[in-house]
Design a protein around this motif. Structure first.
Motif, short mmCIF file in Angstrom:
data_model
loop_
_atom_site.label_atom_id
_atom_site.label_comp_id
_atom_site.label_asym_id
_atom_site.label_seq_id
_atom_site.Cartn_x
_atom_site.Cartn_y
_atom_site.Cartn_z
N TYR A 168 0.84 -1.22 0.00
CA TYR A 168 0.09 -0.04 -0.05
C TYR A 168 0.70 1.29 -0.08
N THR A 169 0.34 2.18 -0.69
CA THR A 169 1.19 3.41 -0.88
C THR A 169 1.06 4.28 0.48
N SER A 170 1.78 5.36 0.61
CA SER A 170 1.84 6.10 1.87
C SER A 170 0.55 6.99 1.95
N SER A 204 -0.33 9.80 0.35
CA SER A 204 -0.36 11.21 0.23
C SER A 204 -1.42 11.84 -0.38
N PRO A 244 -4.49 5.27 1.14
CA PRO A 244 -3.53 4.45 0.45
C PRO A 244 -4.12 3.36 -0.67
N LYS A 245 -3.38 3.39 -1.85
CA LYS A 245 -3.78 2.39 -2.47
C LYS A 245 -3.00 1.18 -2.85
N VAL A 258 -0.98 -1.85 -4.33
CA VAL A 258 -0.08 -2.02 -5.65
C VAL A 258 0.09 -3.63 -5.38
N TRP A 273 7.62 -0.91 3.34
CA TRP A 273 7.64 -0.14 2.02
C TRP A 273 8.51 -1.09 0.97
#
Length: 200
Positions: free
Chosen positions: A129-131, A133, A137-138, A140, A177
């Motif tokens: 999952y993205t941060s 911002s 979060p999305k 991937v 991450w």
């Protein structure tokens, strides 16, 4: 990892199921990832920097059936479990509450090492999952091929030093991450190097 994979199998976790991992730089994180891959489950990373709303979002969005977390970070987040109907099991590194199981107890209760699942390069292995911002979060999804596909570029990034003997790796990046897990931890392991874990 083989024994934890056996315990995951004992709990009904199968290929394609999502195992959410909400632990920091520690051996249990490594074990949870390797165990998930061993049985063909999808390891979903959850940063400990996320608040309750984001943790709930990731757990529901991913459809995680099992969560591996730590007592110190899970304590203020326990209420989110009620909003995650797919979440059948919560495994705690440390002290567990009712309805949860301690990581060490899960290992002890395993029926034995799980066999390796037969997976293809494009089968999902990692859900990062993205941060967040730009909103929530999305997720991937990456296939099993990500680990081997990155070897060439990462070898160049490390000036081909990955092939040298006697190296020890460490990263300040959270293992939730890509920069910590896929760019440092996995390449080090794939080349037989130890990784130093330091939980803040």
């Amino acid at each position: 990892a083989a024994r934890f994979a056996g315990w995951l199998r004992d709990q009904g976790i199968r290929a394609g199921d999502v195992v959410a991992i909400h632990t920091g730089q520690r051996i249990e994180t490594a074990v949870a990832h390797l165990a998930s891959h061993r049985i063909g489950a999808v390891a979903a990373t959850i940063s400990q920097l996320y608040g309750a709303d984001v943790v709930r979002h990731v757990l529901t969005d991913s459809g995680a059936k099992l969560l591996v977390t730590q007592d110190s970070v899970w304590a203020p987040l326990r209420t989110v479990r009620a909003a995650c109907p797919a979440l059948a099991h919560v495994v705690i590194v440390g002290d567990a509450d009712a309805g949860e199981i301690r990581f060490d107890d899960a290992l002890a209760a395993s029926s034995g090492p799980a066999p390796y699942a037969r997976t293809r390069a494009k089968d999902p292995a990692l859900l990062v999952y993205t941060s967040g911002s730009t909103g929530l979060p999305k997720g991937v999804t990456h296939g099993h091929s990500i680990f081997h596909a990155n070897k060439t570029s990462l070898g160049l990034f490390f000036n081909l030093e990955l092939w040298e003997e006697g190296l020890v790796f460490w990263t300040p990046a959270d293992w939730a991450w890509i920069g910590g897990l896929v760019d440092v931890v996995y390449p080090a392991w794939m080349h037989g190097h130890p990784v130093v874990a330091s939980q803040h």
